[in-house]
Motif scaffolding. Structure first.
Motif, short mmCIF file in Angstrom:
data_model
loop_
_atom_site.label_atom_id
_atom_site.label_comp_id
_atom_site.label_asym_id
_atom_site.label_seq_id
_atom_site.Cartn_x
_atom_site.Cartn_y
_atom_site.Cartn_z
N ARG A 91 23.84 56.68 75.92
CA ARG A 91 23.19 57.55 76.91
C ARG A 91 24.24 58.29 77.74
NH1 ARG A 91 19.27 52.70 77.58
NH2 ARG A 91 17.52 53.42 76.33
N THR A 92 25.33 57.61 78.04
CA THR A 92 26.40 58.24 78.81
C THR A 92 27.10 59.33 77.97
OG1 THR A 92 26.74 56.16 79.97
CG2 THR A 92 28.52 57.78 80.10
N ALA A 93 27.30 59.02 76.68
CA ALA A 93 28.00 59.96 75.80
C ALA A 93 27.14 61.18 75.49
CB ALA A 93 28.41 59.25 74.51
N HIS A 94 25.81 61.01 75.48
CA HIS A 94 24.90 62.10 75.09
C HIS A 94 23.77 62.19 76.11
CE1 HIS A 94 26.97 61.82 71.20
NE2 HIS A 94 26.71 60.53 71.21
N PRO A 95 24.08 62.68 77.32
CA PRO A 95 23.08 62.63 78.40
C PRO A 95 21.83 63.47 78.14
CG PRO A 95 25.06 63.84 79.08
CD PRO A 95 25.37 63.21 77.76
N ALA A 96 21.92 64.43 77.24
CA ALA A 96 20.74 65.28 76.99
C ALA A 96 19.79 64.65 75.98
CB ALA A 96 21.19 66.67 76.50
N VAL A 97 20.18 63.54 75.41
CA VAL A 97 19.39 62.93 74.34
C VAL A 97 18.64 61.71 74.88
CG1 VAL A 97 19.49 61.85 72.07
CG2 VAL A 97 21.02 63.77 72.62
N ASP A 98 17.40 61.58 74.45
CA ASP A 98 16.55 60.46 74.88
C ASP A 98 16.71 59.29 73.90
OD1 ASP A 98 14.57 58.86 75.95
OD2 ASP A 98 12.96 59.93 74.90
N PHE A 99 17.48 58.28 74.29
CA PHE A 99 17.67 57.11 73.43
C PHE A 99 16.67 56.02 73.80
CE2 PHE A 99 21.85 59.07 73.06
CZ PHE A 99 22.13 58.90 71.72
#
Lengths: 123, 123
Positions: A91-99
């Protein structure tokens, strides 16, 4: 390719190529059932890619949401504690993505029941 | 107790007590579905009993046939080669008992399909 919805199957890993066959078979079955989904496999150890690499590839491929599905029958303490941390890193590495993180398949009552039926089946 | 038909669930094993929950849940489900069957769990490592011990207990409990069901998603080379040898040892140790070995649950198309459906399910 493409597909804004990503499904990441997360399995243990083994040096044995045949060990991965069921994991890859689940991935193919998902693609058949939902051709619009972006599906990939990732492994805890011994097999590439690991979870961060597979997730990054999925995001590069256009995924806006990624569901991580642990293909484990039992989740040991290691996994129960480490996997949520790994998700935080994604989540930190890809803040725009909903994990999102699913529970292990072995915790699904439907899977427990099916294994019981398989054990009881003749032949 | 009792039951001439034995079903032995064979799983990997882990130091983590919660790891075993799905295995024990499958055993309970089998008992619910078929109260006449004698059901037990055995482990490859880290958890007792091992397969020879569990099989001997089952035979002492009256089992005339024992079906060994590997609760593994993937079977590595180690297991594919060692488990048939273990079965041969069981047959030698208990010649009056009919032992059979099922394929790993992860090789069952129905289980593959259910894992795909679980991965695709919302919520």
């Amino acid at each position: 390719m493409g597909g804004e919805r990503g499904i990441l199957l997360f399995a243990h890993g083994s040096r044995d190529v045949r060990w991965r066959e069921p994991v890859e078979a689940v991935a193919r079955r998902i693609c058949e059932r939902d051709p619009a989904a972006q599906v990939a496999c990732a492994y805890l150890e011994l097999v590439a890619p690991d979870l961060p690499t597979a997730a990054a590839q999925m995001v590069a491929g256009g995924a806006r949401s990624v569901r991580v599905v642990p293909l484990f029958l039992g989740m040991g303490k290691h996994l129960r504690e480490d996997l949520p941390l790994l998700l935080e890193q994604l989540r930190t590495a890809h803040p725009a993505v909903d994990f999102s993180l699913r529970k292990a398949v072995g915790e699904e009552p439907e899977l427990i029941d099916l294994m019981a039926r398989i054990a009881l089946a003749q032949g």
